[in-house]
Design a protein around this motif. Structure first.
Motif, short mmCIF file in Angstrom:
data_model
loop_
_atom_site.label_atom_id
_atom_site.label_comp_id
_atom_site.label_asym_id
_atom_site.label_seq_id
_atom_site.Cartn_x
_atom_site.Cartn_y
_atom_site.Cartn_z
N ARG B 255 64.44 37.19 73.29
CA ARG B 255 64.90 37.71 72.18
C ARG B 255 63.98 37.27 70.98
NH1 ARG B 255 71.01 39.77 72.54
NH2 ARG B 255 71.62 41.14 74.08
N ARG B 258 60.98 37.88 70.68
CA ARG B 258 60.14 39.53 69.90
C ARG B 258 60.52 39.37 68.71
NH1 ARG B 258 63.98 41.47 74.04
NH2 ARG B 258 62.84 41.68 76.00
N ASP B 306 60.12 43.91 88.51
CA ASP B 306 60.34 45.29 87.32
C ASP B 306 59.39 45.85 86.43
OD1 ASP B 306 62.51 46.48 85.72
OD2 ASP B 306 63.40 45.13 85.45
N LEU B 308 60.16 47.81 84.67
CA LEU B 308 60.12 47.97 82.96
C LEU B 308 59.81 47.00 81.88
CD1 LEU B 308 64.43 49.54 82.73
CD2 LEU B 308 61.85 50.68 81.71
N LEU B 309 59.92 46.02 82.39
CA LEU B 309 58.72 44.99 81.84
C LEU B 309 58.08 44.88 81.62
CD1 LEU B 309 62.11 41.82 83.29
CD2 LEU B 309 61.86 43.48 81.19
N ARG B 312 56.67 47.15 79.89
CA ARG B 312 56.63 46.53 78.03
C ARG B 312 56.25 45.29 77.87
NH1 ARG B 312 63.08 45.80 76.44
NH2 ARG B 312 62.91 44.00 78.32
#
Lengths: 109, 732
Positions: B255, B258, B306, B308-309, B312
């Motif tokens: 977090r 990002r 994963d 999705l990761l 990204r």
């Protein structure tokens, strides 16, 4: 941990207007950039139901749920706690107005 | 930030003022309020604190105000329910208090000025300007505030540990308790680091009125990226404790990363770091087995990575590359290179598909930017895969002299892998065991021992590979050392000294290394790494032990590469021996010290804290009494729960660190363990290093320490003599 947030429309859910679309787009953009929102989308009311029973597979065309409790959209979020997920749902509901959201923890992948 | 109005309702959803009857927004049980407050806080603290910092222009004051707002929420929300827009509620309260505080300060100043003027001239005073311009801070650019705060908490003037603590506190919204849990420290340590950091920051000149300039951002972002990656690594490769991965810390770091990339979107390295963390985090689920043991990259089930990761991570990587190709042309930075390596792994469907040549090339480029032993180590792994294990081993052997890697468990563990692939099973097994002896992570230790065991099973002990070239059964170094040390006729002090030397040799070469295969060069390498910086007398003492051992084992050549060193005559002091301790008197009891007894001793407030700490460190580190007593305040490395001792470290448990800090107090140099009184002039130590420059006290002597321990344990000893300090290290 991940939560799947599904939004259900109810009888009092207001019809979406321009303001909602703008606010929702901004919300989605912010949450995606923050890495909290992993995936999201709206769901078509119609669909196909596939039921298996032993060797038998039945495929039925929808719609098959009462309109007032249909799942209208989903969001997969990455959060630190259930409370964070609730806080996100709170923001989401503030944008969309009346209705219902269900939060379920996702296990896996 | 474009998402602002949508996310927080902007002006439309005005927060309800505190104290007003607020209809409950949702049915939240009062017991959940704490969790709800902390959830909102984690999501919002960066913005709230950043805005406060701009208003009050002081990080410490801003943190206090933010804390006040949280306390207000905890007091009011149980009665009123969680407000509809909790983030805005907290912001409003905090800003209101900030303005109150400024007004109060201005009033104080005015009052002072009035008093001064009245005293001087007796004239009435015009009312001064109101604080109107302070406002509630909405006029400012929120993201500029957050960016400024992040650059502040990662300020180069701060020690690295304070940067981490402050960033986690102010930007990630963790409480000192949560930070302590995440970093396996105690809360006192974390609180102290935060307080120290705030004090240092108060002295920095910072322009709070303007957004940080682009050049300033480029210059300082490196420090911020480093903090984020340190936090991530602490979570991803937990260096100590039972768990191998602490996912909540990884999430926090992601977090923060990002956030940083959003605040500094033109910095390629910010996006690259996000990519690197996303890609590493994508392997999280596959990295540990069912029992929490590590699963190595090549054995991981890639189906559990994963997607999705990974996606990204690729996206962030593309953003970084686009910047380098357009806006911000230049050579790739260290995070981009590391992310590129992670991309190579993520793109390979199976381990065999991995482009190791490309990875080895990337590591080579990285080793120019980050010439650290760890990067070299990884490069050796990649080269081992791209060009074969022998090439990797050759590269690795050039690293074995590096003192910083002496106690780094991954070096023997990587070596073991390469040796195993070369079929050099015996060496591989002993390297695995060495690695197990060096790691601080329980799960990893168990895993390494299992790998060593697996090799033992395939080729049982005493089997073909344990035989020397001439067919005689080879003896292992550890066995030989034990037999050597068991020899009779030595005093306790001699045996202790011998044990020290042999322990280092076994740790450096592996206790299971066949004695026949140990070379003089290997021995010399261990000596240089362990005692290269020690006093000549120390070196010669260990050398003497080595020579005795070599002669005893019939391998005189072993000591050939360890030359005698010229001693400084002044340093050679006659060993003192106090009656009743090491020399004469009754022999100390050898009975074991039960664990509960030790525990109660360590908690006994009647015993001086200094002695209890000494016992703790001895017990937890297993280091020698002499080595622990020789520690100086400047050797202590609190953030890593250890102290430098010659070329190695004495490590203790994290919980002990605060006691060490207390004992060191405000001292910056001199012996860590001091005697209780100043020495009489005649007993002033010859070596100034044994005297504390601040208190004038001398270093606690072995004899005195031993005496104190005996006194404290006499009641517990069936023989009525009391226990000897050495029991603390051996009775672990």
């Amino acid at each position: 941990m991940r939560y799947l947030m599904t939004a259900l429309t109810t009888e009092t859910t207001p019809a979406p207007d321009e303001k909602l679309f703008v606010e929702m787009a901004a919300f989605v953009e912010e949450m995606t950039a923050a890495g909290i929102l992993l995936a999201t989308g709206g769901l078509a009311p119609q669909g196909v139901r596939v039921v298996s029973h032993g060797d038998e597979l039945t495929v039925t065309d929808g719609p098959f749920t009462e309109a007032r409790e249909a799942v209208a959209g989903f969001a997969l979020v990455e959060v630190a706690s259930q409370e964070e997920a609730i806080e996100l749902a709170r923001r989401f509901r503030r944008i969309v107005g009346d209705g219902e959201s269900v939060l379920q923890q996702v296990f896996g992948p | 930030m474009s998402g602002e109005s949508g996310a927080r309702g902007g002006k439309a959803a005005a927060p309800t003022p505190p104290g007003a009857a607020t209809p409950p927004g949702t049915e939240v049980h009062t017991t959940d309020v704490h969790a709800a407050v902390s959830a909102v806080w984690r999501l919002e603290s960066a913005r709230i604190v950043a805005a406060l910092v701009r208003i009050v222009r002081d990080v410490g004051a801003a943190e206090e105000l933010a804390q006040d707002a949280m306390v207000a929420a905890l007091e009011q929300w149980p009665a009123t329910g969680v407000p509809n827009n909790p983030a805005a509620w907290l912001t409003t309260i905090a800003k209101r208090r900030a303005v109150d505080r400024i007004r109060r300060e201005q009033r104080e100043e005015r009052k002072q000025a009035e008093l001064a003027r009245e005293r001087d001239r007796g004239e009435p005073v015009q009312p001064a300007d109101e604080v109107g311009e302070v406002g509630d801070g909405d006029a400012g650019d929120e993201s500029a505030d957050v960016l400024r705060l992040l650059l502040l908490t990662c300020h180069p003037a701060l020690p690295p540990q304070a940067r981490i603590a402050l960033t986690l506190r102010l930007l990630a919204g963790l409480t000192p308790d949560e930070i302590a849990r995440a970093l396996l420290l105690d809360t006192t340590t974390v609180t102290r680091r935060i307080a120290d950091g705030k004090r240092i920051l108060a002295h920095q000149r910072v322009d709070f009125s303007a957004a940080p300039a682009a050049e300033e951002v480029s210059e300082r972002i490196g420090a911020a990226l480093e903090v984020v990656y340190l936090v991530f690594n602490e979570g991803y490769a937990a260096t100590s404790g039972e768990d191998l991965i602490r996912p909540e810390l990884c999430l926090t770091a992601l977090r923060l990363g990002r956030l940083l990339a959003r605040l500094a979107p033109r910095e390629p390295e910010a996006h690259a770091l996000v990519a690197l963390m996303e890609l590493q985090a994508s392997r999280q689920a596959a990295r540990t087995g069912p029992d929490g043991e590590p699963v190595q990259l090549h054995e991981q089930n890639r189906g559990r990575w994963d997607p999705l990761l990974i996606r990204r991570g690729f996206e962030a990587m593309l953003r970084a590359r686009d910047l380098l190709a357009g806006d911000r042309p230049g050579p790739p930075g260290p995070y981009l290179l590391q992310a590129a390596i992670a991309v190579c792994h993520a793109q390979a469907r199976t381990d065999e598909d991995t482009d190791w040549t490309q990875i080895a090339a990337l590591y080579q480029a990285l080793s120019h930017l980050l010439p650290t032993p760890v990067v070299q180590l990884n490069r050796a792994v990649a080269v081992g895969r791209a060009e074969g294990p022998q090439a990797g081993l050759d590269l690795l052997d050039s690293l074995r002299l590096d003192p910083t890697l002496q106690d780094y468990h991954l070096l023997p563990s990587v070596r073991a892998d390469l040796l195993q692939r070369l079929g050099r099973t015996t060496e591989a097994r002993s390297e695995f065991r060495r690695a197990a002896g060096l790691t601080r992570n329980d799960a990893e230790r168990a895993f390494l021992l299992r790998r060593a065991e697996a090799l033992s099973r395939t080729e049982p002990r005493g089997g073909a590979d344990a035989q020397g070239g001439d067919g005689s059964i080879g003896r292992q170094l550890g066995q030989a050392a034990d037999e050597f040390l068991a020899g009779t006729g030595w005093g306790a002090a001699t045996r202790r000294s011998y044990a020290q030397t042999m322990h280092r040799l076994c740790a450096g070469l592996g206790a299971t290394a066949p004695l026949d295969e140990v070379t003089a060069d290997q021995v010399a390498r261990v000596f240089r790494a362990a005692w290269g910086a020690a006093a000549p007398a120390t070196w010669n003492r260990h050398r003497a032990t080595l020579r005795s051992f070599a002669a005893w084992a019939g391998q005189d050549a072993l000591a050939d590469a360890v030359p005698r060193r010229a001693t400084d005559a002044a340093r050679v002091a006659a060993p003192t021996s106090a009656p009743g301790t090491l020399g004469g008197g009754r022999a100390p009891s050898q009975a074991a010290l039960p664990r509960e007894v030790l525990r109660s001793l360590l908690r006994d407030p009647a015993i001086p804290a200094r002695d209890r700490l000494l016992w703790r460190v001895l017990h937890e580190s297993g280091a020698t009494v002499t080595a622990v007593l020789a520690l100086n305040v400047q050797d202590v490395d609190l953030p890593h729960d250890r102290a430098r001792s010659g070329r190695s470290f004495i490590c203790w448990r994290p919980a002990t660190t605060s006691h060490v800090a207390q004992l060191a107090g405000g001292r910056t140099s001199g012996p860590l363990f001091l005697s209780a009184r100043r020495p009489a002039p005649a007993r002033t130590p010859a070596d100034a290093a044994d005297l504390c420059p601040q208190t004038g006290r001398r270093r606690l002597s072995y004899e005195r320490a031993e005496y104190q321990f005996k006194q404290a344990t006499r009641q517990l000893d069936p023989a009525g003599v009391g226990f000897t300090l050495r029991l603390l290290r051996t009775g672990r």
